[in-house]
Write a protein that holds these residues in place. Structure first.
Motif, PDB file in Angstrom:
ATOM      1  N   SER A  24       0.824  -1.222   0.000  1.00 55.02           N
ATOM      2  CA  SER A  24       0.000   0.000   0.000  1.00 55.02           C
ATOM      3  C   SER A  24       0.846   1.254   0.000  1.00 55.02           C
ATOM      4  CB  SER A  24      -0.937  -0.002   1.213  1.00 55.02           C
ATOM      5  OG  SER A  24      -1.890  -1.026   1.106  1.00 55.02           O
ATOM      6  N   SER A  25       1.869   1.293   0.866  1.00 58.82           N
ATOM      7  CA  SER A  25       2.703   2.491   0.928  1.00 58.82           C
ATOM      8  C   SER A  25       3.629   2.581  -0.279  1.00 58.82           C
ATOM      9  CB  SER A  25       3.502   2.529   2.239  1.00 58.82           C
ATOM     10  OG  SER A  25       4.222   1.332   2.431  1.00 58.82           O
ATOM     11  N   ALA A  26       4.137   1.443  -0.747  1.00 58.35           N
ATOM     12  CA  ALA A  26       5.025   1.468  -1.913  1.00 58.35           C
ATOM     13  C   ALA A  26       4.343   2.107  -3.114  1.00 58.35           C
ATOM     14  CB  ALA A  26       5.465   0.045  -2.264  1.00 58.35           C
ATOM     15  N   LEU A  27       3.052   1.822  -3.291  1.00 53.27           N
ATOM     16  CA  LEU A  27       2.343   2.309  -4.469  1.00 53.27           C
ATOM     17  C   LEU A  27       1.779   3.708  -4.282  1.00 53.27           C
ATOM     18  CD1 LEU A  27       0.492  -0.955  -5.572  1.00 53.27           C
ATOM     19  CD2 LEU A  27       2.787  -0.129  -6.167  1.00 53.27           C
ATOM     20  N   ALA A  49       3.656  10.963   6.143  1.00 52.46           N
ATOM     21  CA  ALA A  49       3.296  10.131   7.289  1.00 52.46           C
ATOM     22  C   ALA A  49       1.980   9.380   7.068  1.00 52.46           C
ATOM     23  CB  ALA A  49       3.207  10.990   8.546  1.00 52.46           C
ATOM     24  N   ASN A  50       1.046  10.006   6.369  1.00 50.64           N
ATOM     25  CA  ASN A  50      -0.289   9.404   6.294  1.00 50.64           C
ATOM     26  C   ASN A  50      -0.364   8.175   5.408  1.00 50.64           C
ATOM     27  OD1 ASN A  50       0.069  10.855   3.915  1.00 50.64           O
ATOM     28  ND2 ASN A  50      -2.080  11.392   3.734  1.00 50.64           N
ATOM     29  N   VAL A  51       0.692   7.861   4.630  1.00 52.13           N
ATOM     30  CA  VAL A  51       0.652   6.662   3.803  1.00 52.13           C
ATOM     31  C   VAL A  51       1.467   5.521   4.406  1.00 52.13           C
ATOM     32  CG1 VAL A  51       0.329   8.020   1.710  1.00 52.13           C
ATOM     33  CG2 VAL A  51       2.631   7.284   2.336  1.00 52.13           C
ATOM     34  N   LYS A  88       4.703   7.555  10.262  1.00 49.65           N
ATOM     35  CA  LYS A  88       5.916   8.367  10.347  1.00 49.65           C
ATOM     36  C   LYS A  88       6.475   8.566   8.950  1.00 49.65           C
ATOM     37  CE  LYS A  88       7.119   6.753  14.982  1.00 49.65           C
ATOM     38  NZ  LYS A  88       8.095   5.989  15.809  1.00 49.65           N
ATOM     39  N   ARG A  89       6.958   9.763   8.680  1.00 48.24           N
ATOM     40  CA  ARG A  89       7.520  10.038   7.368  1.00 48.24           C
ATOM     41  C   ARG A  89       8.745   9.161   7.122  1.00 48.24           C
ATOM     42  NH1 ARG A  89       6.780  16.589   7.587  1.00 48.24           N
ATOM     43  NH2 ARG A  89       7.703  16.302   9.621  1.00 48.24           N
ATOM     44  N   PRO A 113      13.418  16.383  15.909  1.00 41.98           N
ATOM     45  CA  PRO A 113      13.704  17.229  14.734  1.00 41.98           C
ATOM     46  C   PRO A 113      12.654  17.092  13.647  1.00 41.98           C
ATOM     47  CG  PRO A 113      15.696  16.137  15.491  1.00 41.98           C
ATOM     48  CD  PRO A 113      14.566  15.536  16.276  1.00 41.98           C
ATOM     49  N   ASP A 114      12.204  15.864  13.419  1.00 43.44           N
ATOM     50  CA  ASP A 114      11.221  15.643  12.361  1.00 43.44           C
ATOM     51  C   ASP A 114       9.862  16.199  12.744  1.00 43.44           C
ATOM     52  OD1 ASP A 114       9.862  14.434  10.071  1.00 43.44           O
ATOM     53  OD2 ASP A 114       9.025  13.100  11.584  1.00 43.44           O
ATOM     54  N   LYS A 115       9.472  16.033  13.992  1.00 38.99           N
ATOM     55  CA  LYS A 115       8.144  16.455  14.426  1.00 38.99           C
ATOM     56  C   LYS A 115       7.936  17.959  14.240  1.00 38.99           C
ATOM     57  CE  LYS A 115       7.373  12.707  17.709  1.00 38.99           C
ATOM     58  NZ  LYS A 115       8.476  12.115  18.396  1.00 38.99           N
ATOM     59  N   LYS A 116       9.031  18.721  14.239  1.00 40.83           N
ATOM     60  CA  LYS A 116       8.926  20.180  14.142  1.00 40.83           C
ATOM     61  C   LYS A 116       8.967  20.666  12.696  1.00 40.83           C
ATOM     62  CE  LYS A 116      11.049  20.761  18.683  1.00 40.83           C
ATOM     63  NZ  LYS A 116      12.249  21.185  19.430  1.00 40.83           N
TER      64      LYS A 116
END
Length: 314
Positions: free
Chosen positions: A127-130, A155-157, A162-163, A274-277
């Motif tokens: 699912s995420s790969a596509l 993040a949502n896929v 998480k990104r 760091p990513d969350k910001k």
């Protein structure tokens, strides 16, 4: 007939009949998904719009709807040679008809094979790969070497929300771009588009169906005595796209970097503060320009790009 009914007319018998039909036709896993497909929208409506929907006073029967079958653990694991053979078969049948088929000149469509190649190269969940757009694949100029790319997911896929960024080595990047371009004629923002419309990404079941067609397990051929199982013919045991992830784990262990499997499969990544910001735009800029550095025994950047790059290269 069920889809067009108001929610107040749905009954536990309808749901049970659908669940049992799905179980018979498609197995335990899909039956469990069918139960979830009933429970989620009914539960949401009952909780948030009970009066507006007319469900006020109803008993929440869907909470008792279950599928208690047990899904057995899968141990299918294609070898790298198996994966290579299937890629070679797919490339051949881009321009040839599969055995026993009539009226279809191509055994696999460009967009389906492109999606399958990408799953084999990236080992990401289907699912995420596509869920990759053309703009999500960028040259990795900070790598300091020609030909590397970065694939980026929001993040949502991702299953863990998480990104995620994955370095793509030159040969894989060249291959990915070649097959993405073959499917680009459909005209879509998606790297792996559906032929059903400009804004539709390819169905997640398409790469699995490609394998089923090679193995003559699809609906058209599975009961045909003249069907040709191209996997068995080439000494390949049947496997699914998700099983590539298991093959990667074994390969990384054999090559002495088991941590490489974890960061590529995104099992253990915590991007931290760091990513969350970062906004999505800031994160994409960071991903394009970040130069990974080793700090002691750890790989210092928040996405483990150096370790991922080593694993992907192997």
């Amino acid at each position: 007939e069920v889809l067009d009914l108001p929610v107040t007319k749905l009954t536990s018998k309808m749901a049970e009949d659908i669940r049992d039909a799905v179980l018979k036709n498609s197995g335990i896993s899909m039956a469990k998904k069918a139960v979830g497909a009933f429970r989620r929208p009914l539960g949401y409506t009952f909780q948030h719009h009970r009066g507006q929907s007319g469900m006020d006073g109803q008993q929440p029967w869907w909470l008792m709807l279950t599928e208690d079958g047990v899904i057995g653990a899968r141990d299918r694991q294609p070898t790298i040679e198996d994966i290579g053979k299937v890629l070679a078969l797919g490339e051949y049948f881009l321009d040839h008809r599969l055995p026993g088929r009539v009226g279809v000149q191509h055994g696999v469509r460009d967009n389906v094979f492109a999606a399958f190649v990408w799953i084999a190269l990236s080992t990401q969940r289907v699912s995420s790969a596509l869920a990759l757009r053309h703009e999500d694949v960028q040259p990795w100029t900070a790598k300091g070497e020609e030909g590397w790319s970065l694939a980026m997911w929001r993040a949502n896929v991702m299953k863990n929300r998480k990104r995620f960024v994955l370095p793509i080595p030159p040969l894989a990047s060249e291959t990915l771009n070649y097959y993405m371009q073959r499917a680009k004629h459909i005209g879509s923002k998606w790297a792996f588009p559906s032929e059903d419309g400009e804004d539709a990404q390819i169905d997640r079941g398409a790469p699995r169906l490609f394998l089923q067609r090679l193995a003559a397990r699809d609906d058209k051929m599975k009961n045909d005595e003249n069907a040709v199982d191209l996997l068995t013919l080439n000494g390949i045991e049947y496997w699914s796209p998700h099983d590539v992830r298991r093959a990667l784990t074994t390969a990384m262990e054999e090559w002495g970097i088991p941590g490489g499997a974890s960061v590529v499969l995104s099992h253990t990544i915590d991007l931290g503060e760091p990513d969350k910001k970062m906004s999505d735009a800031q994160f994409e800029t960071w991903a394009r320009n970040k130069v990974a550095k080793i700090t002691g025994e750890s790989y210092g950047d928040i996405q483990h790009l150096k370790l991922k790059g080593e694993a992907m290269l192997l």
